[in-house]
Scaffold this motif. Structure first.
Motif, PDB file in Angstrom:
ATOM      1  N   ARG A  78       1.312  -8.009  -3.426  1.00  0.00           N
ATOM      2  CA  ARG A  78       1.216  -9.164  -4.322  1.00  0.00           C
ATOM      3  C   ARG A  78       2.354 -10.154  -4.045  1.00  0.00           C
ATOM      4  O   ARG A  78       2.133 -11.357  -3.911  1.00  0.00           O
ATOM      5  N   GLN A  79       3.579  -9.597  -3.897  1.00  0.00           N
ATOM      6  CA  GLN A  79       4.732 -10.470  -3.667  1.00  0.00           C
ATOM      7  C   GLN A  79       4.597 -11.271  -2.372  1.00  0.00           C
ATOM      8  O   GLN A  79       5.128 -12.368  -2.257  1.00  0.00           O
ATOM      9  N   ARG A  80       3.893 -10.711  -1.385  1.00  0.00           N
ATOM     10  CA  ARG A  80       3.779 -11.393  -0.085  1.00  0.00           C
ATOM     11  C   ARG A  80       2.436 -12.073   0.121  1.00  0.00           C
ATOM     12  O   ARG A  80       2.166 -12.611   1.207  1.00  0.00           O
ATOM     13  N   GLY A  81       1.568 -12.016  -0.865  1.00  0.00           N
ATOM     14  CA  GLY A  81       0.249 -12.670  -0.734  1.00  0.00           C
ATOM     15  C   GLY A  81      -0.627 -12.018   0.329  1.00  0.00           C
ATOM     16  O   GLY A  81      -1.406 -12.686   1.008  1.00  0.00           O
ATOM     17  N   ILE A  82      -0.487 -10.689   0.498  1.00  0.00           N
ATOM     18  CA  ILE A  82      -1.320  -9.966   1.476  1.00  0.00           C
ATOM     19  C   ILE A  82      -2.387  -9.189   0.707  1.00  0.00           C
ATOM     20  O   ILE A  82      -2.087  -8.593  -0.332  1.00  0.00           O
ATOM     21  N   SER A  83      -3.642  -9.185   1.219  1.00  0.00           N
ATOM     22  CA  SER A  83      -4.667  -8.404   0.511  1.00  0.00           C
ATOM     23  C   SER A  83      -5.350  -7.378   1.407  1.00  0.00           C
ATOM     24  O   SER A  83      -6.288  -6.708   0.984  1.00  0.00           O
ATOM     25  N   LEU A  84      -4.899  -7.261   2.656  1.00  0.00           N
ATOM     26  CA  LEU A  84      -5.500  -6.279   3.568  1.00  0.00           C
ATOM     27  C   LEU A  84      -4.525  -5.154   3.871  1.00  0.00           C
ATOM     28  O   LEU A  84      -3.376  -5.400   4.244  1.00  0.00           O
ATOM     29  N   LEU A  85      -5.015  -3.927   3.715  1.00  0.00           N
ATOM     30  CA  LEU A  85      -4.221  -2.736   4.023  1.00  0.00           C
ATOM     31  C   LEU A  85      -4.878  -2.015   5.182  1.00  0.00           C
ATOM     32  O   LEU A  85      -6.085  -1.802   5.164  1.00  0.00           O
ATOM     33  N   VAL A  86      -4.094  -1.612   6.159  1.00  0.00           N
ATOM     34  CA  VAL A  86      -4.615  -0.812   7.276  1.00  0.00           C
ATOM     35  C   VAL A  86      -4.127   0.613   7.094  1.00  0.00           C
ATOM     36  O   VAL A  86      -2.949   0.831   6.774  1.00  0.00           O
ATOM     37  N   ARG A  87      -5.038   1.581   7.273  1.00  0.00           N
ATOM     38  CA  ARG A  87      -4.634   2.987   7.252  1.00  0.00           C
ATOM     39  C   ARG A  87      -5.285   3.691   8.430  1.00  0.00           C
ATOM     40  O   ARG A  87      -6.421   3.377   8.796  1.00  0.00           O
ATOM     41  N   GLY A  88      -4.563   4.625   9.006  1.00  0.00           N
ATOM     42  CA  GLY A  88      -5.098   5.381  10.139  1.00  0.00           C
ATOM     43  C   GLY A  88      -5.781   6.644   9.641  1.00  0.00           C
ATOM     44  O   GLY A  88      -5.354   7.236   8.652  1.00  0.00           O
ATOM     45  N   VAL A  89      -6.847   7.038  10.321  1.00  0.00           N
ATOM     46  CA  VAL A  89      -7.610   8.228   9.906  1.00  0.00           C
ATOM     47  C   VAL A  89      -7.773   9.158  11.102  1.00  0.00           C
ATOM     48  O   VAL A  89      -8.325   8.771  12.127  1.00  0.00           O
ATOM     49  N   ARG A  90      -7.248  10.389  10.944  1.00  0.00           N
ATOM     50  CA  ARG A  90      -7.340  11.365  12.042  1.00  0.00           C
ATOM     51  C   ARG A  90      -8.596  12.220  11.956  1.00  0.00           C
ATOM     52  O   ARG A  90      -9.009  12.819  12.936  1.00  0.00           O
ATOM     53  N   GLY A  91      -9.171  12.324  10.765  1.00  0.00           N
ATOM     54  CA  GLY A  91     -10.356  13.177  10.612  1.00  0.00           C
ATOM     55  C   GLY A  91     -10.809  13.160   9.163  1.00  0.00           C
ATOM     56  O   GLY A  91     -10.283  12.397   8.346  1.00  0.00           O
ATOM     57  N   PRO A  92     -11.789  14.022   8.826  1.00  0.00           N
ATOM     58  CA  PRO A  92     -12.362  14.008   7.474  1.00  0.00           C
ATOM     59  C   PRO A  92     -11.333  14.267   6.363  1.00  0.00           C
ATOM     60  O   PRO A  92     -11.428  13.687   5.289  1.00  0.00           O
ATOM     61  N   ASP A  94      -8.106  13.448   6.338  1.00  0.00           N
ATOM     62  CA  ASP A  94      -7.385  12.176   6.126  1.00  0.00           C
ATOM     63  C   ASP A  94      -8.277  11.213   5.360  1.00  0.00           C
ATOM     64  O   ASP A  94      -7.836  10.534   4.443  1.00  0.00           O
ATOM     65  N   PHE A  95      -9.571  11.142   5.764  1.00  0.00           N
ATOM     66  CA  PHE A  95     -10.441  10.160   5.131  1.00  0.00           C
ATOM     67  C   PHE A  95     -10.562  10.427   3.639  1.00  0.00           C
ATOM     68  O   PHE A  95     -10.484   9.495   2.830  1.00  0.00           O
ATOM     69  N   SER A  96     -10.699  11.705   3.261  1.00  0.00           N
ATOM     70  CA  SER A  96     -10.916  11.944   1.837  1.00  0.00           C
ATOM     71  C   SER A  96      -9.651  11.591   1.037  1.00  0.00           C
ATOM     72  O   SER A  96      -9.728  11.010  -0.043  1.00  0.00           O
ATOM     73  N   GLU A  98      -7.320   9.316   2.068  1.00  0.00           N
ATOM     74  CA  GLU A  98      -7.169   7.862   2.153  1.00  0.00           C
ATOM     75  C   GLU A  98      -8.171   7.135   1.254  1.00  0.00           C
ATOM     76  O   GLU A  98      -7.871   6.089   0.683  1.00  0.00           O
ATOM     77  N   PHE A  99      -9.364   7.721   1.129  1.00  0.00           N
ATOM     78  CA  PHE A  99     -10.393   7.113   0.285  1.00  0.00           C
ATOM     79  C   PHE A  99      -9.914   7.070  -1.174  1.00  0.00           C
ATOM     80  O   PHE A  99     -10.014   6.049  -1.852  1.00  0.00           O
ATOM     81  N   GLU A 100      -9.340   8.192  -1.629  1.00  0.00           N
ATOM     82  CA  GLU A 100      -8.832   8.234  -3.009  1.00  0.00           C
ATOM     83  C   GLU A 100      -7.729   7.215  -3.229  1.00  0.00           C
ATOM     84  O   GLU A 100      -7.696   6.529  -4.247  1.00  0.00           O
ATOM     85  N   ILE A 101      -6.819   7.120  -2.256  1.00  0.00           N
ATOM     86  CA  ILE A 101      -5.728   6.144  -2.398  1.00  0.00           C
ATOM     87  C   ILE A 101      -6.291   4.723  -2.445  1.00  0.00           C
ATOM     88  O   ILE A 101      -5.847   3.895  -3.232  1.00  0.00           O
ATOM     89  N   SER A 102      -7.311   4.467  -1.604  1.00  0.00           N
ATOM     90  CA  SER A 102      -7.862   3.107  -1.585  1.00  0.00           C
ATOM     91  C   SER A 102      -8.533   2.776  -2.916  1.00  0.00           C
ATOM     92  O   SER A 102      -8.470   1.643  -3.395  1.00  0.00           O
ATOM     93  N   MET A 103      -9.164   3.791  -3.541  1.00  0.00           N
ATOM     94  CA  MET A 103      -9.789   3.565  -4.850  1.00  0.00           C
ATOM     95  C   MET A 103      -8.721   3.282  -5.909  1.00  0.00           C
ATOM     96  O   MET A 103      -8.892   2.427  -6.782  1.00  0.00           O
ATOM     97  N   MET A 104      -7.628   4.012  -5.822  1.00  0.00           N
ATOM     98  CA  MET A 104      -6.510   3.800  -6.753  1.00  0.00           C
ATOM     99  C   MET A 104      -5.953   2.382  -6.598  1.00  0.00           C
ATOM    100  O   MET A 104      -5.747   1.666  -7.573  1.00  0.00           O
ATOM    101  N   ASN A 105      -5.759   1.959  -5.334  1.00  0.00           N
ATOM    102  CA  ASN A 105      -5.221   0.616  -5.100  1.00  0.00           C
ATOM    103  C   ASN A 105      -6.189  -0.459  -5.589  1.00  0.00           C
ATOM    104  O   ASN A 105      -5.768  -1.476  -6.147  1.00  0.00           O
ATOM    105  N   LYS A 106      -7.495  -0.214  -5.414  1.00  0.00           N
ATOM    106  CA  LYS A 106      -8.487  -1.184  -5.891  1.00  0.00           C
ATOM    107  C   LYS A 106      -8.498  -1.249  -7.415  1.00  0.00           C
ATOM    108  O   LYS A 106      -8.724  -2.304  -7.999  1.00  0.00           O
ATOM    109  N   ALA A 107      -8.248  -0.079  -8.050  1.00  0.00           N
ATOM    110  CA  ALA A 107      -8.194  -0.080  -9.516  1.00  0.00           C
ATOM    111  C   ALA A 107      -7.000  -0.914  -9.986  1.00  0.00           C
ATOM    112  O   ALA A 107      -7.047  -1.586 -11.014  1.00  0.00           O
ATOM    113  N   LEU A 108      -5.918  -0.858  -9.217  1.00  0.00           N
ATOM    114  CA  LEU A 108      -4.715  -1.615  -9.596  1.00  0.00           C
ATOM    115  C   LEU A 108      -4.863  -3.100  -9.275  1.00  0.00           C
ATOM    116  O   LEU A 108      -4.323  -3.950  -9.973  1.00  0.00           O
TER     117      LEU A 108
END
Ligand code: ADP
Length: 161
Positions: A78-92, A94-96, A98-108
């Motif tokens: 928010r402070q830097r006006g950025i709205s895109l987050l990149v995350r690396g995924v090594r396999g299922p 990581d995805f599960s 990372e998916f939860e974290i992305s949902m949390m960030n979207k809720a915020l």
């Protein structure tokens, strides 16, 4: 201008992290590597050490900056006006996670979009925690981390006697 942030602990940075940085830097106009400084966590390398290692490793990429963050990532964005987050995924697994974290960030902040980049196959076993464990037993980390990180690990754990 497409500006993205790639957050993580990077304790220490591995060839897998650098691969994601390089690929993301070729997609986005600007990329900020965000080094987490979470007071609840114990790191092997200080935030200053992690930042200076990554800066050295990405210095050839003029559109990549490296910063620390001791707040929630959504606050940093928010402070830097950025709205895109990149995350690396090594396999299922990581995805599960990372998916939860992305949902949390979207809720915020619903404006935040998380972009998942799959690892390149040669890096999929690389994990900072396993590399630290290997280095603590003086195992060979060549091919897992850049030479300057291997040297920093040797400085922390000492050379085999
Ligand atoms: P880790 O201990 O899992 O390496 P980090 O917090 O430093 O943890 O990771 C930061 C980001 O980099 C996360 O999105 C993580 O999934 C990603 N990442 C870590 N290692 C790799 C790799 N080998 N290939 C692709 N992405 C990776």
């Amino acid at each position: 201008m497409l500006k993205a942030a790639f957050p993580g602990s990077f304790d220490p940075p591995t060839l897998g992290h650098i691969n994601i940085v390089e690929r993301a830097a070729s997609i986005f106009d600007a990329l900020v590597v965000v080094v987490a400084e979470n007071r609840q966590k114990k790191y092997l390398f200080s935030a200053g050490e992690r930042v200076s290692m990554i800066r050295e490793l990405v210095k050839g990429h003029k559109n990549v900056a490296v910063e620390t963050c001791d707040t929630l990532i959504v606050e940093f964005l928010r402070q830097r006006g950025i709205s895109l987050l990149v995350r690396g995924v090594r396999g299922p697994a990581d995805f599960s996670y990372e998916f939860e974290i992305s949902m949390m960030n979207k809720a915020l902040n619903p404006r935040i979009e998380t972009i998942f980049m799959t690892t390149d196959p040669e890096y999929f076993i690389l994990r900072s925690s396993s590399i630290k464990e290997l280095a603590s037993f003086h195992g060979d980390v060549t091919g897992m981390v850049p030479p300057l990180v291997a040297e920093a690990l040797r400085a922390k754990y000492g050379h085999p006697s």
